[in-house]
Design an enzyme around this catalytic site. Structure first.
Site, PDB file in Angstrom:
ATOM      1  N   ASP A 192       0.876  -1.161   0.000  1.00 17.52           N
ATOM      2  CA  ASP A 192       0.000   0.000   0.000  1.00 17.52           C
ATOM      3  C   ASP A 192       0.922   1.223   0.000  1.00 17.52           C
ATOM      4  O   ASP A 192       2.139   1.083   0.177  1.00 17.52           O
ATOM      5  CB  ASP A 192      -0.875  -0.025   1.256  1.00 17.52           C
ATOM      6  CG  ASP A 192      -1.758   1.202   1.379  1.00 17.52           C
ATOM      7  OD1 ASP A 192      -2.390   1.570   0.374  1.00 17.52           O
ATOM      8  OD2 ASP A 192      -1.788   1.789   2.466  1.00 17.52           O
ATOM      9  N   ASP A 212      -0.203   5.136   1.102  1.00 16.15           N
ATOM     10  CA  ASP A 212      -0.489   6.092   2.172  1.00 16.15           C
ATOM     11  C   ASP A 212      -0.518   5.409   3.536  1.00 16.15           C
ATOM     12  O   ASP A 212      -1.238   4.429   3.737  1.00 16.15           O
ATOM     13  CB  ASP A 212      -1.842   6.775   1.923  1.00 16.15           C
ATOM     14  CG  ASP A 212      -1.787   7.709   0.737  1.00 16.15           C
ATOM     15  OD1 ASP A 212      -1.140   8.759   0.844  1.00 16.15           O
ATOM     16  OD2 ASP A 212      -2.381   7.376  -0.309  1.00 16.15           O
TER      17      ASP A 212
END
Length: 213
Positions: free
Chosen positions: A8, A10
């Site tokens: 991922d 953020d």
């Protein structure tokens, strides 16, 4: 055999989640409204579909607000809270170790392409990743598995040959739905949330043992 790590973005590579929460928490407080982490967490790792901070504030105030003004103020506050964007502990070392072992690297993020590419380039790690998929590449973002399934397809591997690294329950749900093992590394915003069906939980990527993986 593990052939790829899928990250991922953020809150995992750079903690952009906490500054955004602080920014909107301040704006809500200035309007006399409380913004709890439980409510904010509904949009962490996904879109504003379930919780839109502008629309929710309008509902709480029972009046229209100037979206452009709120957007500008939130961006200004975000920049102050973020300060100098820095890669989170253990990320660079993990990327380096993976490269040395011939493990492919990918990013699968619900954020926009410009946002993710911009930060990866600013941090000097863009070239580590064979694949970078963002919200523009799919019809549905996390918790839908589409981003992770697309990453597998682009990497040319099976779900059993990958490990996902995530910081949010929405991301974990997406990884689980795609059938990929997931290691969770929560940040300040997400560490108090409920995570189910994960392989391992770490406080930071600096705790990774490559040999154990």
């Amino acid at each position: 055999m593990v052939k790829a790590f899928i990250f991922d973005f953020d809150g995992l590579i750079v903690d952009t989640e906490t500054p955004w929460y602080y920014a909107f928490r301040d704006i809500y407080e200035e309007h006399g409204v409380e913004l709890g982490l439980e409510l904010w967490s509904k949009n962490v790792g996904t879109s504003f579909e379930e919780f839109h901070p502008f629309l929710y504030l309008e509902q709480a105030l029972q009046k229209k607000i100037d979206h452009d003004h709120i957007k500008l103020i939130s961006e200004q506050k975000y920049e102050v809270y973020l300060g100098q964007a820095a890669i989170l502990p253990g990320v660079y070392e993990l990327l380096q170790s993976a490269r040395e072992k011939g493990i492919q690297l990918a990013v699968a993020s619900s954020s926009t392409r410009d946002w993710v590419h911009g930060y990866l380039q600013k941090l000097g790690i863009f070239d580590y990743f064979t694949v970078v998929h963002t919200s523009e590449d799919v019809k549905r973002v996390k918790p839908d598995p589409e981003l992770y399934l697309l990453a597998l397809q682009s990497l040319g591997i099976e779900a059993s040959e990958a490990i996902v690294f995530e910081d949010s329950p929405n991301g974990l749900k997406a990884a689980n739905a795609a059938g990929i093992r997931c290691i969770i590394v929560p940040n300040e915003v997400t560490r108090g949330l409920e995570f189910a069906m994960h392989e391992l939980r770490l406080s930071s990527l600096a705790e990774i043992d490559m040999e154990a993986l």
